[in-house]
Structures are given as structure tokens and as C-alpha cells.
Design a protein around this motif. Structure first.
Motif, mmCIF file in Angstrom:
data_model
loop_
_atom_site.group_PDB
_atom_site.id
_atom_site.type_symbol
_atom_site.label_atom_id
_atom_site.label_comp_id
_atom_site.label_asym_id
_atom_site.label_seq_id
_atom_site.Cartn_x
_atom_site.Cartn_y
_atom_site.Cartn_z
ATOM 1 N N GLN A 263 0.825 -1.206 0.000
ATOM 2 C CA GLN A 263 0.000 0.000 0.000
ATOM 3 C C GLN A 263 0.861 1.260 0.000
ATOM 4 O OE1 GLN A 263 -3.277 0.164 -0.458
ATOM 5 N NE2 GLN A 263 -3.111 2.393 -0.481
ATOM 6 N N TYR A 264 1.937 1.230 0.741
ATOM 7 C CA TYR A 264 2.839 2.385 0.797
ATOM 8 C C TYR A 264 3.489 2.619 -0.567
ATOM 9 C CZ TYR A 264 6.440 5.507 2.762
ATOM 10 O OH TYR A 264 7.257 6.574 3.048
ATOM 11 N N LEU A 265 3.886 1.527 -1.233
ATOM 12 C CA LEU A 265 4.447 1.645 -2.573
ATOM 13 C C LEU A 265 3.421 2.193 -3.553
ATOM 14 C CD1 LEU A 265 6.320 -1.785 -2.811
ATOM 15 C CD2 LEU A 265 7.405 0.459 -2.684
ATOM 16 N N ASN A 266 2.156 1.821 -3.363
ATOM 17 C CA ASN A 266 1.101 2.191 -4.293
ATOM 18 C C ASN A 266 0.776 3.679 -4.245
ATOM 19 O OD1 ASN A 266 -2.266 1.858 -4.995
ATOM 20 N ND2 ASN A 266 -0.756 0.837 -6.264
ATOM 21 N N THR A 267 0.896 4.278 -3.082
ATOM 22 C CA THR A 267 0.499 5.681 -2.922
ATOM 23 C C THR A 267 1.670 6.645 -2.781
ATOM 24 O OG1 THR A 267 0.321 5.452 -0.514
ATOM 25 C CG2 THR A 267 -1.655 5.007 -1.801
ATOM 26 N N GLY A 268 2.851 6.135 -2.365
ATOM 27 C CA GLY A 268 3.937 7.056 -2.091
ATOM 28 C C GLY A 268 3.679 7.844 -0.820
ATOM 29 N N ASP A 269 4.446 8.918 -0.635
ATOM 30 C CA ASP A 269 4.398 9.647 0.632
ATOM 31 C C ASP A 269 4.643 11.138 0.375
ATOM 32 O OD1 ASP A 269 4.747 10.658 3.202
ATOM 33 O OD2 ASP A 269 5.973 8.974 3.865
ATOM 34 N N PRO A 270 3.665 11.998 0.704
ATOM 35 C CA PRO A 270 3.869 13.445 0.493
ATOM 36 C C PRO A 270 5.008 14.009 1.327
ATOM 37 C CG PRO A 270 1.901 13.052 1.821
ATOM 38 C CD PRO A 270 2.353 11.715 1.313
ATOM 39 N N ARG A 271 5.371 13.309 2.389
ATOM 40 C CA ARG A 271 6.481 13.750 3.243
ATOM 41 C C ARG A 271 7.769 12.983 2.927
ATOM 42 N NH1 ARG A 271 1.922 13.411 5.868
ATOM 43 N NH2 ARG A 271 2.307 11.240 6.430
ATOM 44 N N GLY A 272 7.748 12.230 1.825
ATOM 45 C CA GLY A 272 8.919 11.441 1.462
ATOM 46 C C GLY A 272 10.134 12.297 1.146
ATOM 47 N N THR A 273 11.284 11.819 1.530
ATOM 48 C CA THR A 273 12.535 12.551 1.315
ATOM 49 C C THR A 273 13.292 12.074 0.074
ATOM 50 O OG1 THR A 273 13.678 11.005 2.789
ATOM 51 C CG2 THR A 273 12.815 13.041 3.772
ATOM 52 N N ASP A 274 12.747 11.032 -0.589
ATOM 53 C CA ASP A 274 13.416 10.479 -1.768
ATOM 54 C C ASP A 274 12.484 10.538 -2.972
ATOM 55 O OD1 ASP A 274 15.887 9.320 -0.421
ATOM 56 O OD2 ASP A 274 14.292 8.296 0.690
ATOM 57 N N TRP A 275 13.037 10.950 -4.125
ATOM 58 C CA TRP A 275 12.257 10.915 -5.372
ATOM 59 C C TRP A 275 12.382 9.507 -5.941
ATOM 60 C CZ3 TRP A 275 9.194 14.689 -7.514
ATOM 61 C CH2 TRP A 275 8.651 14.408 -8.780
ATOM 62 N N LEU A 276 11.285 8.762 -5.902
ATOM 63 C CA LEU A 276 11.294 7.353 -6.281
ATOM 64 C C LEU A 276 9.960 7.026 -6.947
ATOM 65 C CD1 LEU A 276 13.388 5.062 -5.851
ATOM 66 C CD2 LEU A 276 12.014 4.319 -3.910
ATOM 67 N N PRO A 277 9.797 7.406 -8.217
ATOM 68 C CA PRO A 277 8.519 7.213 -8.907
ATOM 69 C C PRO A 277 8.220 5.736 -9.148
ATOM 70 C CG PRO A 277 10.191 7.938 -10.449
ATOM 71 C CD PRO A 277 10.823 8.000 -9.092
ATOM 72 N N ALA A 278 6.943 5.436 -9.395
ATOM 73 C CA ALA A 278 6.485 4.048 -9.474
ATOM 74 C C ALA A 278 6.388 3.548 -10.912
ATOM 75 C CB ALA A 278 5.135 3.898 -8.784
ATOM 76 N N GLU A 279 6.726 2.269 -11.075
ATOM 77 C CA GLU A 279 6.599 1.576 -12.353
ATOM 78 C C GLU A 279 5.569 0.463 -12.196
ATOM 79 O OE1 GLU A 279 10.148 1.196 -14.986
ATOM 80 O OE2 GLU A 279 9.916 -0.941 -14.544
ATOM 81 N N CYS A 280 4.623 0.401 -13.132
ATOM 82 C CA CYS A 280 3.525 -0.571 -13.089
ATOM 83 C C CYS A 280 3.820 -1.712 -14.051
ATOM 84 C CB CYS A 280 2.202 0.087 -13.476
ATOM 85 S SG CYS A 280 1.669 1.409 -12.380
ATOM 86 N N ASP A 281 4.038 -2.907 -13.517
ATOM 87 C CA ASP A 281 4.334 -4.055 -14.364
ATOM 88 C C ASP A 281 3.089 -4.917 -14.552
ATOM 89 O OD1 ASP A 281 4.576 -4.625 -11.603
ATOM 90 O OD2 ASP A 281 5.622 -6.502 -12.040
ATOM 91 N N VAL A 282 2.827 -5.287 -15.812
ATOM 92 C CA VAL A 282 1.688 -6.127 -16.153
ATOM 93 C C VAL A 282 2.002 -6.802 -17.481
ATOM 94 C CG1 VAL A 282 0.422 -4.338 -17.422
ATOM 95 C CG2 VAL A 282 -0.843 -6.152 -16.291
ATOM 96 N N SER A 283 1.406 -7.963 -17.720
ATOM 97 C CA SER A 283 1.669 -8.690 -18.956
ATOM 98 C C SER A 283 0.523 -8.530 -19.940
ATOM 99 C CB SER A 283 1.884 -10.176 -18.662
ATOM 100 O OG SER A 283 2.248 -10.874 -19.849
ATOM 101 N N ILE A 284 0.853 -8.536 -21.210
ATOM 102 C CA ILE A 284 -0.165 -8.438 -22.244
ATOM 103 C C ILE A 284 -1.023 -9.706 -22.278
ATOM 104 C CG2 ILE A 284 1.178 -9.438 -24.150
ATOM 105 C CD1 ILE A 284 0.097 -7.115 -25.915
ATOM 106 N N ARG A 285 -0.495 -10.793 -21.704
ATOM 107 C CA ARG A 285 -1.195 -12.071 -21.599
ATOM 108 C C ARG A 285 -1.458 -12.384 -20.122
ATOM 109 N NH1 ARG A 285 0.105 -16.415 -25.464
ATOM 110 N NH2 ARG A 285 0.220 -15.455 -27.531
ATOM 111 N N PRO A 286 -2.237 -13.420 -19.837
ATOM 112 C CA PRO A 286 -2.445 -13.789 -18.430
ATOM 113 C C PRO A 286 -1.141 -14.140 -17.714
ATOM 114 C CG PRO A 286 -4.134 -14.804 -19.789
ATOM 115 C CD PRO A 286 -3.141 -14.186 -20.738
ATOM 116 N N GLY A 287 -0.224 -14.836 -18.403
ATOM 117 C CA GLY A 287 1.052 -15.213 -17.803
ATOM 118 C C GLY A 287 2.176 -14.298 -18.224
#
Length: 492
Positions: A263-287
Motif C-alpha cells: 500500500q505504501y508503494l502504491n500511494t507514495g508519501d507526500p512527506r517522502g525525502t526520496d524521489w522514487l517514482p512508481a513503475e507498473c508491471d503487467v503482462s499483455i497475456r495472463p502469464g
């Protein structure tokens, strides 16, 4: 005495004007606002602009039919008789993708390059009589197309006997890491994950040592993991970021591989001291790996994922796995191209560009260089609208978009921040003809809202920025029409 009073009056007037950033005196000399820390690096900004990255899961699992190899597969089963990495790069090029990441080693421990540290690799395969190097062919093909490359090197290794012995395995892993980054230059992203079966042998990964070695060998590379150091995981494999998604976070609060930080990774932190943007991984197929029985996702599903990833301040890394022949399957390639065409169709025309745009205020006055016209140009990082600032976090700054012919026709609203000055916006509202339709939180590099219904007809759209860290710096606003949203169009 009169001259003294006049001089004093002029001095006070000048002093007041210098302390008013919106004064006419500063119209020609307005300077940019101070940034709000933390800030992205150059490599992180370039990564964010990519929007979509291609992942390629390929290895012995492609031939065994498994998603997660045991580590006991016979390397001879790896035999892609028509392997053509140029075809991979061509598929990526047609989809407008500028970075491809290959699984050089997955959890099964099989290496797609001839590593000198193990025989569990292409050396022992049937492909090219053990003389081939998939990673080299991948790098060459991507380079020929002007596409950047990345590498995934799984920490969990179900084959190597050194796994389970901290020092021995970390030395082995570090040796392979050095081998890859010395042999294949200009790697733009490297993937580390902390995933392993809870029943697997316990090994402490020396991530700090690995990360330091990566930066020593290739300083401009972006490191992906749960805790960065440059890009973080979004916390799920569905391609869904939080409605609130900060690029800032506290790395000290993250443990790679922990099941409790999603959950913390999903939302980030407005008081965070590090710039660490999120990458969303998903497959074009089920596997993640190619399986004959599977088919690619529908176009509508991929568009949903685009809005919940790129449209929520993230980068989408979309897995497109090569098949047993060593090619990307035709139906996958077709769907990927269809996906790019749909994105281009939706966003090729910003309806707001032909409109009158009004703002609450403007830093430096009308000639100060921070006007509303900056939100309608093609530069989404360097130019921006900046309102006057008075030091209040909760201040009502707003933008209004008026249709010149009295009617705006759209169903997507986009907002972008000038993230080079930090992520700022905490809360905003969007009104259509005076009716509140959206209550949002973060924006970041890009925030997209699809509206209910096929199309919205309106005279004016008003965006109120209610709360921000400093003043909001808006680099782009957009009104778009998505013909695939709530339409009768379907793709199988």
C-alpha cells in the motif's frame, strides 16, 4: 524637506513592488519559483517521459510451459529455432516504445548469455550448438532501431548450489552483475526484485553492494526495486496505481521483498525525502511467459491499464513474451500496435488548444513568462503556468477553459505538473459548467480522468488547485475525446 519626502515615498513604493511577485515592475524580470525537494534526476525525468516500456520474459519456461521454473530444467530444451531479436525491436518501434527490458536470468537460474560463472545457460542449450548469446543479439537489434535496453537479473536462483549461502551466493550474483554491465554498455534500467517462495532457502541479498556496483559501472542507469534506488515497484502486478500517487517516498521505510509495503508503494508519501517514482508491471497475456493456450488482453483492457498507470503518474512496463520459435507472436504484435494507435487517436488533438484559457493569477504579470499559454505548448517539463504565491499552502488557484464556439466536446481531462520543480499538488477539483465532477489529489507527471458517459458537452471547464506544497506549477492541461470509452467498439 519636500524632496526628502518624495524620495522616501519612492523608496517605499519600490520596496513594496519588489516584495510583490505579481507587480508590474517584475513583468520583464520574473524568476522561477524555488523548487520543492526532493527532485528527480535527469535519468528519472527521461524515464518518466517514456510512459510505456516493453518487458520480454524469455527463457526455459517458454519451452517447459511453466511460469516459475524449478531450476532443474535441462538447458537443452532452450532451442528457439527462428529467434529474431530484430523482429522484437521492430514490434517495439511500431508501438512507439523507446526501452526494452529482457529477463537475462529468471528465478530458474538459466542465463540467456554465456556466463563464465555457470554452465546453466545458453552454453548448454541446443540453440546454435551452445554458441549463441541472446542478450547480445537483443542489445544489437535494439541499438540498430535506436531503442534503449534494460536487463532483469533475478536474485532468487532455484538452480545454483551457492543459493542458501550468503557470502558465496552474493559473490556469484555480483560477478554476474559485473559481467553483464561490462559486456553490454548503455543499459538504461536494471531490474531487481525481492520475490522468492516463502519456502525457499533464506538468503540475505547484499542490495547495497549490488546497487553501488551498478552505479560504478554505469552511472546513468536507473535501478528498479521495491526500494529503488531510482524507480520503485507500484505494489501489484495489475498495472494499477493509487488514486493518490506520490513520486516521493521514504526509502528508509522500505524493505525489498517485504509483503507489508504494498500500500505504501502504491500511494507514495507526500512527506517522502526520496524521489522514487512508481513503475507498473503487467503482462499483455495472463502469464508472464508465453503459453500456447493464452491470448493477449483486449484493447479495452490495455486502455484501462494505461489510464490506471500512466494516467496516475506512473510508467507502464508491459510484458510481451516471445514464443518458442523466438518471435513475438503475431496476435501480440498486432494488439500492441493497436494499443499504440488507440493512444495516438485519443491524444493527438488537445481540444483545449483552440480555447480561451483564463487563470486566477500569473507570476510576474502578463509578460513574466509564466502565463497560461505554457500549459498548451508541447513542452511538458520546461514551461509551465505559475500563479502568484503568498506563502499559503491552501490557496485557491484556478484555470478555466472556455470553448470559443460555446461548446466543448470531450470525455478525458488531463493535467501535468512541472515535476522538475518537485511534485506539489495535493488536492484539486474539476467543474464542468459549474458542476463539480472530479475531486482529485495528486497529479505528478500526468493525471488523466475519463468521465462517465460517451461524451461531455460543456461551455467551460474549471480546475481549482486547492492545496499544494508551494504554488502549483502546471505544465499542461488537456481536453481529449476517447472514442473507445463507453463505445460499442470491442476487440477480441
Amino acid at each position: 524637506m519636500v524632496k526628502l519626502c518624495c524620495s522616501f515615498f519612492l523608496f517605499i513604493t519600490l520596496l513594496l513592488q519588489l516584495n510583490n511577485p505579481c507587480s508590474s515592475l517584475l513583468e520583464l524580470v520574473a524568476s522561477p519559483p524555488l523548487p520543492i525537494l526532493p527532485l528527480p534526476t535527469y535519468s528519472q525525468l527521461k524515464w518518466q517521459q517514456r510512459e510505456i516500456i516493453m518487458f520480454l520474459h524469455f527463457g526455459v519456461n517458454t519451452f517447459s510451459g511453466r511460469e516459475r521454473g524449478t531450476g532443474h530444467e535441462n538447458p537443452s530444451i532452450f532451442n528457439p529455432t527462428r529467434l529474431n531479436t530484430t523482429q522484437w525491436a521492430s514490434v517495439a518501434e511500431e508501438a512507439g516504445i523507446s526501452l526494452m527490458i529482457l529477463t537475462a536470468k529468471h528465478h530458474d537460474g538459466f542465463c540467456l548469455w554465456p556466463s563464465k560463472y555457470t554452465k546453466h545457460s545458453v552454453i548448454s542449450s541446443s540453440w546454435k550448438n551452445g554458441k549463441g548469446d541472446v542478450v547480445q543479439e537483443f542489445v544489437n537489434a535494439a541499438s540498430d532501431k535506436g531503442i534503449d535496453v534494460g536487463i532483469y537479473l533475478s536474485p532468487w536462483d532455484r538452480h545454483d548450489s551457492r543459493y542458501g549461502h550468503d557470502l558465496l551466493y552474493n559473490e556469484y550474483y555480483l560477478g554476474q552483475l559485473q559481467e553483464l554491465l561490462k559486456k553490454y554498455p548503455n543499459v538504461r534500467e536494471i531490474w531487481f526484485d525481492g520475490f522468492k517462495d516463502p519456502k525457499a532457502q533464506n538468503v540475505t541479498y547484499y542490495f547495497s553492494d549490488w546497487f553501488s556496483m551498478v552505479k560504478e559501472l554505469q552511472s546513468s542507469i536507473n535501478i528498479f526495486s521495491d526500494a529503488g534506488s531510482d524507480v520503485r515497484w507500484v505494489g501489484n502486478e495489475a498495472g494499477i496505481a493509487g488514486d493518490t500517487c506520490w513520486s516521493t517516498i521514504n526509502r528508509s521505510s522500505l524493505t525489498i521483498g517485504s509483503p507489508y509495503i504494498g500500500q505504501y508503494l502504491n500511494t507514495g508519501d507526500p512527506r517522502g525525502t526520496d524521489w522514487l517514482p512508481a513503475e507498473c508491471d503487467v503482462s499483455i497475456r495472463p502469464g508472464w511467459f508465453w503459453h500456447e493456450s493464452e491470448s493477449p488482453k483486449k484493447l479495452s483492457e490495455l486502455l484501462d491499464i494505461y489510464y490506471t498507470s500512466v494516467g496516475k503518474n506512473c510508467v507502464l512496463i508491459l510484458n510481451v513474451p516471445p514464443n518458442r520459435t523466438g518471435l513475438i507472436s503475431e496476435n501480440d504484435a498486432h494488439r500492441l500496435k493497436e494499443f499504440r494507435t488507440a493512444i495516438d487517436t485519443i491524444f493527438h488533438k488537445n481540444i483545449a488548444e483552440g480555447c480561451y484559457v483564463k487563470v486566477s493569477s500569473q507570476r510576474g504579470g502578463k509578460e513574466g513568462g509564466f502565463g497560461p499559454e505554457n500549459m498548451l505548448d508541447s513542452d511538458h517539463l520546461g514551461t509551465y503556468w505559475a500563479p502568484c504565491e503568498d506563502g499559503k499552502e491552501k490557496e485557491d488557484h484556478w484555470v478555466e477553459i472556455w470553448g470559443n464556439d460555446g461548446d466543448l466536446r470531450f470525455n478525458v481531462i488531463g493535467i501535468q505538473e512541472a515535476i522538475g520543480f518537485g511534485q506539489r499538488i495535493k488536492r484539486y477539483e474539476i467543474y464542468v459548467d459549474g458542476k463539480l465532477i472530479i475531486q482529485g489529489t495528486t497529479v505528478g507527471y500526468k493525471r488523466l480522468h475519463r468521465l462517465d458517459g460517451d461524451v461531455v458537452h460543456a461551455h467551460v471547464v474549471r480546475i481549482r488547485f486547492i492545496e499544494a506544497r508551494g504554488v502549483p506549477l502546471v505544465s499542461s492541461i488537456g481536453l481529449y475525446f476517447d472514442p473507445f470509452w463507453h463505445s460499442r467498439f470491442t476487440a477480441t
